[in-house]
Design a protein around this motif. Sequence first.
Motif, PDB file in Angstrom:
ATOM      1  N   LYS A 155      -8.331  -5.455   0.598  1.00 11.38           N
ATOM      2  CA  LYS A 155      -9.135  -6.369   0.259  1.00 11.38           C
ATOM      3  C   LYS A 155     -10.242  -6.642   1.377  1.00 11.38           C
ATOM      4  CE  LYS A 155      -6.443 -10.070  -0.399  1.00 11.38           C
ATOM      5  NZ  LYS A 155      -5.758 -11.226  -1.056  1.00 11.38           N
ATOM      6  N   ALA A 156      -9.760  -6.215   2.584  1.00  9.33           N
ATOM      7  CA  ALA A 156     -10.764  -6.273   3.643  1.00  9.33           C
ATOM      8  C   ALA A 156     -12.017  -5.185   3.665  1.00  9.33           C
ATOM      9  CB  ALA A 156      -9.988  -5.967   5.111  1.00  9.33           C
ATOM     10  N   TRP A 157     -11.616  -3.951   2.980  1.00  7.70           N
ATOM     11  CA  TRP A 157     -12.487  -3.072   2.650  1.00  7.70           C
ATOM     12  C   TRP A 157     -13.423  -3.736   1.434  1.00  7.70           C
ATOM     13  CZ3 TRP A 157     -14.173   1.530   4.714  1.00  7.70           C
ATOM     14  CH2 TRP A 157     -13.328   2.159   5.379  1.00  7.70           C
ATOM     15  N   GLU A 158     -12.827  -4.092   0.466  1.00  6.30           N
ATOM     16  CA  GLU A 158     -13.757  -4.590  -0.573  1.00  6.30           C
ATOM     17  C   GLU A 158     -14.405  -5.900  -0.342  1.00  6.30           C
ATOM     18  OE1 GLU A 158     -13.960  -3.484  -3.766  1.00  6.30           O
ATOM     19  OE2 GLU A 158     -12.988  -1.634  -2.980  1.00  6.30           O
ATOM     20  N   LYS A 159     -14.161  -6.529   0.731  1.00  6.95           N
ATOM     21  CA  LYS A 159     -14.867  -7.962   0.937  1.00  6.95           C
ATOM     22  C   LYS A 159     -16.416  -7.673   1.171  1.00  6.95           C
ATOM     23  CE  LYS A 159     -14.883 -12.066   4.119  1.00  6.95           C
ATOM     24  NZ  LYS A 159     -14.474 -12.553   5.275  1.00  6.95           N
ATOM     25  N   GLY A 160     -17.182  -8.431   0.348  1.00  5.76           N
ATOM     26  CA  GLY A 160     -18.650  -8.370   0.328  1.00  5.76           C
ATOM     27  C   GLY A 160     -19.185  -7.226  -0.618  1.00  5.76           C
ATOM     28  N   ARG A 161     -18.272  -6.449  -1.126  1.00  2.79           N
ATOM     29  CA  ARG A 161     -18.782  -5.142  -2.092  1.00  2.79           C
ATOM     30  C   ARG A 161     -19.241  -5.592  -3.503  1.00  2.79           C
ATOM     31  NH1 ARG A 161     -19.723  -1.606   2.037  1.00  2.79           N
ATOM     32  NH2 ARG A 161     -18.107  -1.858   3.769  1.00  2.79           N
ATOM     33  N   GLY A 162     -19.150  -6.819  -3.863  1.00  2.00           N
ATOM     34  CA  GLY A 162     -19.520  -7.335  -5.168  1.00  2.00           C
ATOM     35  C   GLY A 162     -18.335  -7.790  -5.969  1.00  2.00           C
ATOM     36  N   SER A 163     -17.099  -7.412  -5.547  1.00  2.00           N
ATOM     37  CA  SER A 163     -16.035  -7.847  -6.509  1.00  2.00           C
ATOM     38  C   SER A 163     -15.844  -9.350  -6.942  1.00  2.00           C
ATOM     39  CB  SER A 163     -14.783  -7.072  -6.120  1.00  2.00           C
ATOM     40  OG  SER A 163     -14.392  -7.666  -4.978  1.00  2.00           O
ATOM     41  N   GLU A 164     -16.332 -10.145  -5.877  1.00  2.00           N
ATOM     42  CA  GLU A 164     -16.217 -11.488  -5.948  1.00  2.00           C
ATOM     43  C   GLU A 164     -16.819 -12.118  -7.235  1.00  2.00           C
ATOM     44  OE1 GLU A 164     -16.211 -10.180  -1.628  1.00  2.00           O
ATOM     45  OE2 GLU A 164     -17.464  -9.878  -3.441  1.00  2.00           O
ATOM     46  N   ALA A 165     -17.564 -11.413  -7.764  1.00  2.00           N
ATOM     47  CA  ALA A 165     -18.391 -11.929  -8.939  1.00  2.00           C
ATOM     48  C   ALA A 165     -17.654 -11.818 -10.216  1.00  2.00           C
ATOM     49  CB  ALA A 165     -19.739 -11.005  -9.497  1.00  2.00           C
ATOM     50  N   CYS A 166     -16.305 -11.083 -10.400  1.00  2.00           N
ATOM     51  CA  CYS A 166     -15.613 -11.165 -11.161  1.00  2.00           C
ATOM     52  C   CYS A 166     -13.850 -11.629 -10.833  1.00  2.00           C
ATOM     53  CB  CYS A 166     -15.677  -9.675 -11.981  1.00  2.00           C
ATOM     54  SG  CYS A 166     -15.196  -8.463 -10.813  1.00  2.00           S
ATOM     55  N   GLY A 167     -13.868 -12.282  -9.767  1.00  2.00           N
ATOM     56  CA  GLY A 167     -12.560 -12.713  -9.360  1.00  2.00           C
ATOM     57  C   GLY A 167     -11.771 -11.911  -8.373  1.00  2.00           C
ATOM     58  N   GLY A 168     -12.560 -10.815  -7.661  1.00  2.00           N
ATOM     59  CA  GLY A 168     -12.003 -10.175  -6.907  1.00  2.00           C
ATOM     60  C   GLY A 168     -11.405  -8.716  -7.314  1.00  2.00           C
ATOM     61  N   PRO A 169     -11.056  -7.739  -6.321  1.00  2.00           N
ATOM     62  CA  PRO A 169     -10.641  -6.630  -6.788  1.00  2.00           C
ATOM     63  C   PRO A 169      -9.176  -6.660  -7.582  1.00  2.00           C
ATOM     64  CG  PRO A 169     -10.278  -6.782  -4.435  1.00  2.00           C
ATOM     65  CD  PRO A 169     -11.044  -8.076  -4.764  1.00  2.00           C
ATOM     66  N   ARG A 170      -8.982  -5.493  -8.300  1.00  2.00           N
ATOM     67  CA  ARG A 170      -7.731  -5.522  -9.000  1.00  2.00           C
ATOM     68  C   ARG A 170      -7.267  -3.943  -9.061  1.00  2.00           C
ATOM     69  NH1 ARG A 170      -6.818 -10.005 -12.200  1.00  2.00           N
ATOM     70  NH2 ARG A 170      -8.351 -11.708 -12.380  1.00  2.00           N
ATOM     71  N   LEU A 171      -5.862  -3.985  -8.933  1.00  2.00           N
ATOM     72  CA  LEU A 171      -5.167  -2.763  -8.668  1.00  2.00           C
ATOM     73  C   LEU A 171      -5.378  -2.113 -10.166  1.00  2.00           C
ATOM     74  CD1 LEU A 171      -4.108  -0.570  -7.033  1.00  2.00           C
ATOM     75  CD2 LEU A 171      -1.804  -1.608  -7.150  1.00  2.00           C
ATOM     76  N   VAL A 172      -5.660  -0.983 -10.385  1.00  2.00           N
ATOM     77  CA  VAL A 172      -5.641  -0.204 -11.711  1.00  2.00           C
ATOM     78  C   VAL A 172      -4.269   0.506 -12.140  1.00  2.00           C
ATOM     79  CG1 VAL A 172      -6.512   1.574 -13.164  1.00  2.00           C
ATOM     80  CG2 VAL A 172      -8.079  -0.096 -11.903  1.00  2.00           C
ATOM     81  N   SER A 173      -4.228   1.497 -10.917  1.00  2.41           N
ATOM     82  CA  SER A 173      -2.854   2.365 -10.816  1.00  2.41           C
ATOM     83  C   SER A 173      -2.483   2.787  -9.173  1.00  2.41           C
ATOM     84  CB  SER A 173      -3.030   3.423 -11.639  1.00  2.41           C
ATOM     85  OG  SER A 173      -4.069   4.110 -11.374  1.00  2.41           O
ATOM     86  N   PHE A 174      -1.265   3.112  -9.052  1.00  6.06           N
ATOM     87  CA  PHE A 174      -1.240   3.738  -7.909  1.00  6.06           C
ATOM     88  C   PHE A 174       0.050   4.951  -8.082  1.00  6.06           C
ATOM     89  CE2 PHE A 174       1.640   0.183  -9.006  1.00  6.06           C
ATOM     90  CZ  PHE A 174       2.938   0.451  -8.347  1.00  6.06           C
ATOM     91  N   SER A 175       0.240   5.690  -6.853  1.00  3.65           N
ATOM     92  CA  SER A 175       1.182   6.686  -7.006  1.00  3.65           C
ATOM     93  C   SER A 175       1.589   6.999  -5.755  1.00  3.65           C
ATOM     94  CB  SER A 175       0.699   8.040  -7.932  1.00  3.65           C
ATOM     95  OG  SER A 175      -0.357   8.714  -7.198  1.00  3.65           O
ATOM     96  N   GLY A 176       2.973   7.491  -5.673  1.00  8.65           N
ATOM     97  CA  GLY A 176       3.428   8.047  -4.268  1.00  8.65           C
ATOM     98  C   GLY A 176       3.486   9.725  -4.265  1.00  8.65           C
ATOM     99  N   GLN A 177       2.746  10.077  -2.978  1.00 15.36           N
ATOM    100  CA  GLN A 177       2.500  11.477  -2.966  1.00 15.36           C
ATOM    101  C   GLN A 177       3.348  11.695  -1.706  1.00 15.36           C
ATOM    102  OE1 GLN A 177       1.207  13.577  -4.823  1.00 15.36           O
ATOM    103  NE2 GLN A 177       1.249  12.008  -6.389  1.00 15.36           N
ATOM    104  N   ALA A 178       4.491  11.594  -1.245  1.00 18.30           N
ATOM    105  CA  ALA A 178       5.049  11.653   0.201  1.00 18.30           C
ATOM    106  C   ALA A 178       5.103  13.014   0.910  1.00 18.30           C
ATOM    107  CB  ALA A 178       6.716  11.372  -0.055  1.00 18.30           C
ATOM    108  N   THR A 179       5.107  14.026   0.021  1.00 17.20           N
ATOM    109  CA  THR A 179       4.870  15.356   0.572  1.00 17.20           C
ATOM    110  C   THR A 179       3.729  15.853   0.613  1.00 17.20           C
ATOM    111  OG1 THR A 179       5.413  16.323  -1.500  1.00 17.20           O
ATOM    112  CG2 THR A 179       7.281  15.702  -0.088  1.00 17.20           C
ATOM    113  N   ALA A 180       2.627  15.130   0.201  1.00 16.07           N
ATOM    114  CA  ALA A 180       1.324  15.588   0.202  1.00 16.07           C
ATOM    115  C   ALA A 180       0.450  15.184   1.357  1.00 16.07           C
ATOM    116  CB  ALA A 180       0.500  15.332  -1.042  1.00 16.07           C
ATOM    117  N   LEU A 181      -0.030  15.966   2.341  1.00 13.77           N
ATOM    118  CA  LEU A 181      -0.698  15.400   3.639  1.00 13.77           C
ATOM    119  C   LEU A 181      -2.039  15.418   3.289  1.00 13.77           C
ATOM    120  CD1 LEU A 181       0.690  17.227   6.614  1.00 13.77           C
ATOM    121  CD2 LEU A 181       1.335  14.891   5.802  1.00 13.77           C
TER     122      LEU A 181
END
Length: 256
Positions: A155-181
């Motif tokens: 959210k700190a990265w997204e602040k002031g980037r335009g997402s405020e116009a639609c209620g703020g950023p939202r998480l689409v998807s996520f994944s864990g990659q513990a072994t991938a540097l």
Amino acid sequence: MASDPEQPPQACPVDHKTREAWLEKARATQAAQPPAAIPTGESCESGSIDQSTASKPSVLSKFTRFSLDTSREVSTIPRAQPSAPVASAAAGSHSPANNEQESGSDAKSGNWIYPSEQMFFDAMKRKNYDPQAPDMKSIVPIHNAVNEKAWQEIKAWEKGRGSEACGGPRLVSFSGQATALTPRARFNSLLGYQPPFDRHDWIVDRCGQQIEYVIDFYSGRDEGKSGKSLNFYLDVRPKLNSVEGCRMRVMKFFGL
């Protein structure tokens, strides 16, 4: 810029190797005390997450005689609805697969829901890992609290980037990659720094535009509270696989 090799393949959002990495970190704090839990909502701004015991209602696991909690915590992370079309941030990009049984969204708030202790344990058993049921009392709240910290960083990265116009950023998807540097983590490792013990790849919706982020999880310093705290450092940044991601990183570098 060229496409960033930090981009991952599709994976379960709570990857089982990722779970094992978190378990190892949680076990390191349990040698001198019984399994503990972090109160939900505990502040993570200092990078230190204090653990305190907390009892919860429980049921018998179908895999073990140890009682595990089946309740699930609703996160503060808004979920982008699958029905809403979202433009891809980079050509050929693949969103990490979401497991609806283990994640899903809260009907009232629309936020992501974290897996319960029982769900963490059962999923690891199904994948032939060897989890210890008592560990779930510590690892689930730790996992949830650190993910909340990661969202605050995004959210700190997204602040002031335009997402405020639609209620703020939202998480689409996520994944864990513990072994991938990531390239940054690999380079730092060559310089002698400890590698991260986990990595996540998150895709964020900014009013219809997808921004991809990578998160490296590092173990923090003990700070003289051995057995009472578990410290983490999160390196959160946009990927360099889009013009917007590159622009954000350059602006951050120059303090803009």
